[in-house]
Design a protein around this motif. Structure first.
Motif, PDB file in Angstrom:
ATOM      1  N   LYS B  59       0.829  -1.211   0.000  1.00 51.13           N
ATOM      2  CA  LYS B  59       0.000   0.000   0.000  1.00 51.13           C
ATOM      3  C   LYS B  59       0.863   1.261   0.000  1.00 51.13           C
ATOM      4  N   THR B  60       1.919   1.255   0.797  1.00 48.10           N
ATOM      5  CA  THR B  60       2.724   2.466   0.980  1.00 48.10           C
ATOM      6  C   THR B  60       3.718   2.692  -0.153  1.00 48.10           C
ATOM      7  N   PHE B  61       4.369   1.610  -0.561  1.00 50.12           N
ATOM      8  CA  PHE B  61       5.453   1.765  -1.541  1.00 50.12           C
ATOM      9  C   PHE B  61       5.128   1.153  -2.908  1.00 50.12           C
ATOM     10  N   GLY B  62       3.975   0.485  -3.012  1.00 52.38           N
ATOM     11  CA  GLY B  62       3.580  -0.114  -4.291  1.00 52.38           C
ATOM     12  C   GLY B  62       4.446  -1.295  -4.687  1.00 52.38           C
ATOM     13  N   LYS B  63       5.101  -1.895  -3.700  1.00 52.92           N
ATOM     14  CA  LYS B  63       5.972  -3.037  -4.002  1.00 52.92           C
ATOM     15  C   LYS B  63       5.393  -4.310  -3.398  1.00 52.92           C
ATOM     16  N   SER B  64       5.393  -5.377  -4.202  1.00 53.49           N
ATOM     17  CA  SER B  64       4.895  -6.662  -3.712  1.00 53.49           C
ATOM     18  C   SER B  64       6.093  -7.481  -3.252  1.00 53.49           C
ATOM     19  N   VAL B  65       6.227  -7.647  -1.938  1.00 58.38           N
ATOM     20  CA  VAL B  65       7.388  -8.371  -1.401  1.00 58.38           C
ATOM     21  C   VAL B  65       6.949  -9.638  -0.675  1.00 58.38           C
ATOM     22  N   VAL B  66       7.846 -10.600  -0.631  1.00 54.21           N
ATOM     23  CA  VAL B  66       7.628 -11.822   0.136  1.00 54.21           C
ATOM     24  C   VAL B  66       8.716 -11.863   1.200  1.00 54.21           C
ATOM     25  N   LEU B  67       8.311 -11.699   2.455  1.00 54.93           N
ATOM     26  CA  LEU B  67       9.315 -11.609   3.527  1.00 54.93           C
ATOM     27  C   LEU B  67       9.871 -12.975   3.920  1.00 54.93           C
ATOM     28  N   GLU B  71      15.374 -17.323  -0.355  1.00 53.54           N
ATOM     29  CA  GLU B  71      16.467 -16.580  -0.994  1.00 53.54           C
ATOM     30  C   GLU B  71      16.888 -15.375  -0.158  1.00 53.54           C
ATOM     31  N   ASN B  72      15.884 -14.664   0.386  1.00 58.49           N
ATOM     32  CA  ASN B  72      16.202 -13.490   1.203  1.00 58.49           C
ATOM     33  C   ASN B  72      16.733 -13.873   2.569  1.00 58.49           C
ATOM     34  N   MET B  73      16.139 -14.929   3.129  1.00 56.24           N
ATOM     35  CA  MET B  73      16.441 -15.233   4.525  1.00 56.24           C
ATOM     36  C   MET B  73      17.811 -15.866   4.738  1.00 56.24           C
ATOM     37  N   VAL B  74      18.332 -16.563   3.727  1.00 62.66           N
ATOM     38  CA  VAL B  74      19.638 -17.201   3.923  1.00 62.66           C
ATOM     39  C   VAL B  74      20.730 -16.155   4.124  1.00 62.66           C
ATOM     40  N   ALA B  75      20.489 -14.953   3.600  1.00 69.35           N
ATOM     41  CA  ALA B  75      21.513 -13.907   3.707  1.00 69.35           C
ATOM     42  C   ALA B  75      21.463 -13.179   5.051  1.00 69.35           C
ATOM     43  N   GLU B  76      20.442 -13.425   5.834  1.00 64.78           N
ATOM     44  CA  GLU B  76      20.267 -12.691   7.081  1.00 64.78           C
ATOM     45  C   GLU B  76      20.329 -13.631   8.284  1.00 64.78           C
ATOM     46  N   GLU B  77      20.827 -13.062   9.373  1.00 64.75           N
ATOM     47  CA  GLU B  77      20.835 -13.856  10.607  1.00 64.75           C
ATOM     48  C   GLU B  77      19.704 -13.367  11.511  1.00 64.75           C
ATOM     49  N   HIS B  78      18.746 -14.207  11.768  1.00 67.11           N
ATOM     50  CA  HIS B  78      17.607 -13.892  12.638  1.00 67.11           C
ATOM     51  C   HIS B  78      16.948 -12.548  12.292  1.00 67.11           C
ATOM     52  N   PRO B  79      16.423 -12.412  11.065  1.00 64.75           N
ATOM     53  CA  PRO B  79      15.858 -11.117  10.677  1.00 64.75           C
ATOM     54  C   PRO B  79      14.589 -10.734  11.438  1.00 64.75           C
ATOM     55  N   PHE B  80      13.957 -11.691  12.096  1.00 68.53           N
ATOM     56  CA  PHE B  80      12.691 -11.390  12.764  1.00 68.53           C
ATOM     57  C   PHE B  80      12.827 -11.310  14.287  1.00 68.53           C
ATOM     58  N   ARG B  81      14.052 -11.169  14.770  1.00 71.63           N
ATOM     59  CA  ARG B  81      14.264 -11.227  16.224  1.00 71.63           C
ATOM     60  C   ARG B  81      13.606 -10.046  16.941  1.00 71.63           C
ATOM     61  N   THR B  82      13.817  -8.847  16.408  1.00 69.82           N
ATOM     62  CA  THR B  82      13.239  -7.656  17.041  1.00 69.82           C
ATOM     63  C   THR B  82      12.554  -6.789  15.984  1.00 69.82           C
ATOM     64  N   ILE B  83      11.841  -5.779  16.465  1.00 72.11           N
ATOM     65  CA  ILE B  83      11.194  -4.846  15.532  1.00 72.11           C
ATOM     66  C   ILE B  83      12.259  -4.162  14.670  1.00 72.11           C
ATOM     67  N   GLY B  84      13.386  -3.840  15.273  1.00 70.98           N
ATOM     68  CA  GLY B  84      14.461  -3.164  14.539  1.00 70.98           C
ATOM     69  C   GLY B  84      15.069  -4.035  13.453  1.00 70.98           C
ATOM     70  N   THR B  85      15.339  -5.306  13.781  1.00 70.36           N
ATOM     71  CA  THR B  85      15.922  -6.203  12.767  1.00 70.36           C
ATOM     72  C   THR B  85      14.899  -6.465  11.655  1.00 70.36           C
ATOM     73  N   MET B  86      13.626  -6.515  12.033  1.00 69.72           N
ATOM     74  CA  MET B  86      12.567  -6.693  11.025  1.00 69.72           C
ATOM     75  C   MET B  86      12.565  -5.499  10.069  1.00 69.72           C
ATOM     76  N   ALA B  87      12.651  -4.285  10.615  1.00 69.76           N
ATOM     77  CA  ALA B  87      12.640  -3.084   9.767  1.00 69.76           C
ATOM     78  C   ALA B  87      13.846  -3.079   8.825  1.00 69.76           C
ATOM     79  N   ASP B  88      15.008  -3.446   9.343  1.00 69.31           N
ATOM     80  CA  ASP B  88      16.218  -3.509   8.495  1.00 69.31           C
ATOM     81  C   ASP B  88      16.012  -4.513   7.362  1.00 69.31           C
ATOM     82  N   TYR B  89      15.434  -5.654   7.738  1.00 67.11           N
ATOM     83  CA  TYR B  89      15.222  -6.728   6.770  1.00 67.11           C
ATOM     84  C   TYR B  89      14.219  -6.300   5.696  1.00 67.11           C
TER      85      TYR B  89
END
Lengths: 233, 97
Positions: B59-67, B71-89
């Motif tokens: 809605k905000t950015f007009g981008k359709s993403v799959v969190l 492919e995305n998650m292998v590059a990140e370590e615990h992307p959903f641990r906190t609100i901050g890491t989620m935002a970065d991810y």
């Protein structure tokens, strides 16, 4: 089916999926069709998207395109491969092809569809199973196993999404005039029909009747169910 | 940009209104735990939160993403641990979309 629904049909290039794409587009719904190849179906309400149901890389852009048009209401998963053959005679690559398209594809496509349906607060996922499940048809060991897997997939998903107005049901087709039926020998078709209470070839309007029920608002409490044509259970 | 995404994550949290496993609302701060540990959210609630964030991104950015994506998650370590890491991810996934 609510008027003006958005329907995604996986496996829409031929057979059951093609027949349903024609029907629902002609009925005024917005229909997206997925298949690996191009489709020659031309209709103002039909959009064909080339995608492999077993490949996330092609599914992501396909569903992004669907998402751009608004909520998705109904998924009909009709993508299927059948490679008949007795267990000791069938090749492992043929078995794997059936597992990937019939089961893995159903899982991957469902996940993408569910993201859009959760956003819209409504969803109806309808998969095609087969009478090979209740009949345990000889010569269809892997195909039957993939379809039993699809039924379990629908049942387990119904548990995960029980709090949402999203349902998962399967329709077990007996015989339908399609390329899938063509790969069976006449003897195999005769044997399958002999086991049925209602052996007639299923027509599109009969399938539509079953799909429209599962897709209706009134069927919001009907989930995780398998409905078979032909009088078997 | 990151502040915009952080606000977006807060909006999604507002919408889903998740409770921690201890039954408390999630605090609106970057270091607040989202998943894992003793005071994250349960996994089914997390599913709803992920879907809500994806919807807000669309809605905000007009981008359709799959969190939740291999492919995305292998590059990140615990992307959903906190609100901050989620935002970065979310920002990284959006930049790739």
């Amino acid at each position: 089916m609510r008027p003006g629904s958005t329907i995604l049909i996986a496996g829409s290039r031929q057979g059951v999926g093609r027949a349903l794409a024609e029907h629902y587009a002609a009925s005024g719904h917005t229909v997206f069709g997925l298949s690996r190849g191009d489709s020659d179906l031309v209709h103002p309400h039909y959009q064909h998207i080339r995608a492999d149901v077993t490949d996330e890389k092609t599914l992501k852009p396909a569903f992004a395109r669907v998402a751009d048009t608004g909520p998705l209401h109904v998924l009909i998963y009709s993508a299927a491969v059948v490679r008949p053959g007795y267990a000791l005679l069938i090749g492992s690559s043929q078995a794997e092809e059936m597992l990937r398209t019939n089961l893995l594809g159903a899982f991957l496509v469902s996940r993408h569809a569910l993201r859009l349906m959760k956003r819209g607060g409504f969803g109806r996922l309808i998969y095609f199973s087969s009478i090979a499940v209740p009949l345990g048809s000889a010569g269809n060991v892997v195909y039957g196993a993939t379809k039993a897997g699809v039924e379990q997939l629908a049942y387990s998903l119904s548990r995960e999404f029980g709090r949402d107005d999203i349902t998962f049901n399967t329709i077990g087709i007996s015989t339908f005039a399609s390329p899938m039926l063509d790969v069976l020998t006449d003897k195999a078709v005769q044997e399958a029909r002999a086991a049925l209470v209602k052996p007639e070839v299923v027509q599109v309007d009969e399938l539509v009747g079953a799909i429209n029920f599962f897709a209706s608002h009134a069927a919001r409490q009907i989930t995780g169910q398998s409905l078979y044509f032909g009088g078997v259970r | 940009m990151r502040d915009d995404i952080l606000s977006l994550v807060y909006s999604a949290i507002e919408e889903v209104d998740p409770l921690t496993t201890e039954g408390k609302p999630i605090e609106r701060k970057p270091e607040a735990r989202l998943l894992g540990g003793d005071n994250g959210v349960d996994s089914l609630t997390f599913v709803n939160l992920v879907v809500a964030i994806e919807e807000h991104v669309h809605k905000t950015f007009g981008k359709s993403v799959v969190l939740v994506d291999e492919e995305n998650m292998v590059a990140e370590e615990h992307p959903f641990r906190t609100i901050g890491t989620m935002a970065d991810y979310v920002e990284k996934v959006m930049n790739k979309a």
